[in-house]
Enzyme design. Structure first.
Site, mmCIF file in Angstrom:
data_model
loop_
_atom_site.group_PDB
_atom_site.id
_atom_site.type_symbol
_atom_site.label_atom_id
_atom_site.label_comp_id
_atom_site.label_asym_id
_atom_site.label_seq_id
_atom_site.Cartn_x
_atom_site.Cartn_y
_atom_site.Cartn_z
ATOM 1 N N ILE A 63 4.080 5.220 1.265
ATOM 2 C CA ILE A 63 4.636 3.879 1.121
ATOM 3 C C ILE A 63 4.565 3.303 2.536
ATOM 4 O O ILE A 63 4.993 3.941 3.499
ATOM 5 C CB ILE A 63 6.077 3.907 0.548
ATOM 6 C CG1 ILE A 63 6.702 2.510 0.454
ATOM 7 C CG2 ILE A 63 6.991 4.840 1.318
ATOM 8 C CD1 ILE A 63 8.037 2.483 -0.342
ATOM 9 N N SER A 64 3.959 2.137 2.673
ATOM 10 C CA SER A 64 3.740 1.581 4.008
ATOM 11 C C SER A 64 5.062 1.361 4.738
ATOM 12 O O SER A 64 6.107 1.148 4.119
ATOM 13 C CB SER A 64 3.003 0.253 3.919
ATOM 14 O OG SER A 64 1.750 0.415 3.307
#
Ligand code: SAH
Length: 213
Positions: A63-64
């Site tokens: 997840i960025s």
């Protein structure tokens, strides 16, 4: 699927951290304050959900980092009813930010496990993309194009031509380009044949992969 006052407090703090790092778009900051990021990541990392860090999700993906999501969202200048194509649905967190900003979102993911998981998860939180697609982002989505904005959330070794050609005139493509680290690159379509290019600094993403055989 619990969201407590404590989580809400941590989100406000995260928004303050992002503001200090240069995020000024109020729609982006409001989305960060609202979206329960801890529910998008493995519960064993819950304690870290509101730090400004990337985290592992399923299928060896990440997840960025919140700053990266906020920077991309702000740079795209997403407006209500913009038709937006996202490449790399992943956890769906960036998708949720775009939806909070009022966009109509189409999002493509090439990992089937993640596609399935996120397709079930987002509606549970009330986030309804126009369409989540299992497929190859290198091809874009010709049947729905042209788009106001296209956002790539994986590191691309080169700029896929179909993505440029699927932009409206005046539209923007934001794509991290490079093999090991990436240069965040913004293309603005000036006319049928002309694109303006801006390089916006170094970032690190998981790779944008070719379609599986
Ligand atoms: N936007 C996501 C970021 C996930 S990381 C989030 O907020 O969680 C990047 C994602 O891009 C991964 O899920 C990866 O599987 C996906 N991806 C990589 N190459 C792709 C391709 N060619 N087409 C579509 N998705 C791709």
């Amino acid at each position: 699927m619990k969201d407590t006052h404590k989580h809400q407090g941590l989100r406000k703090q995260l928004a303050t951290v992002l503001e200090a790092k240069g995020i000024t778009d109020q729609k982006v900051l409001e989305a960060v304050r609202k979206i329960p990021r801890h529910l998008f990541i493995d519960s064993s990392f819950e304690a870290h959900a509101y730090q400004d860090k990337a985290f592992p999700i399923a299928a060896e993906q990440t997840i960025s980092q919140p700053y990266t999501v906020a920077f991309q969202s702000q740079t795209l200048e997403v407006k209500t009813d913009d038709k937006v194509l996202e490449i790399g649905t992943g956890s769906g967190y960036q998708t949720a930010v775009l939806l909070e900003m009022g966009a109509e979102v189409y999002s493509i993911e090439r990992q089937h496990e993640l596609f399935k998981k996120t397709s079930l998860f987002l509606p549970k939180l009330g986030y309804r993309a126009k369409k989540l697609i299992f497929g190859d982002g290198y091809k874009g989505l010709p049947e729905i194009a042209p788009f106001d904005k296209i956002i790539v959330t994986a590191g691309a070794p080169f700029v896929p031509k179909p993505l440029l050609s699927q932009l409206k005139v005046g539209g923007k493509l934001l794509i991290p380009v490079g093999d090991h680290t990436q240069i965040m690159t913004l293309f603005i379509r000036k006319s049928a044949k002309e694109f303006e290019k801006h390089e916006l600094g170094d970032f690190a993403f998981v790779p944008m992969l070719e379609e599986k055989n």
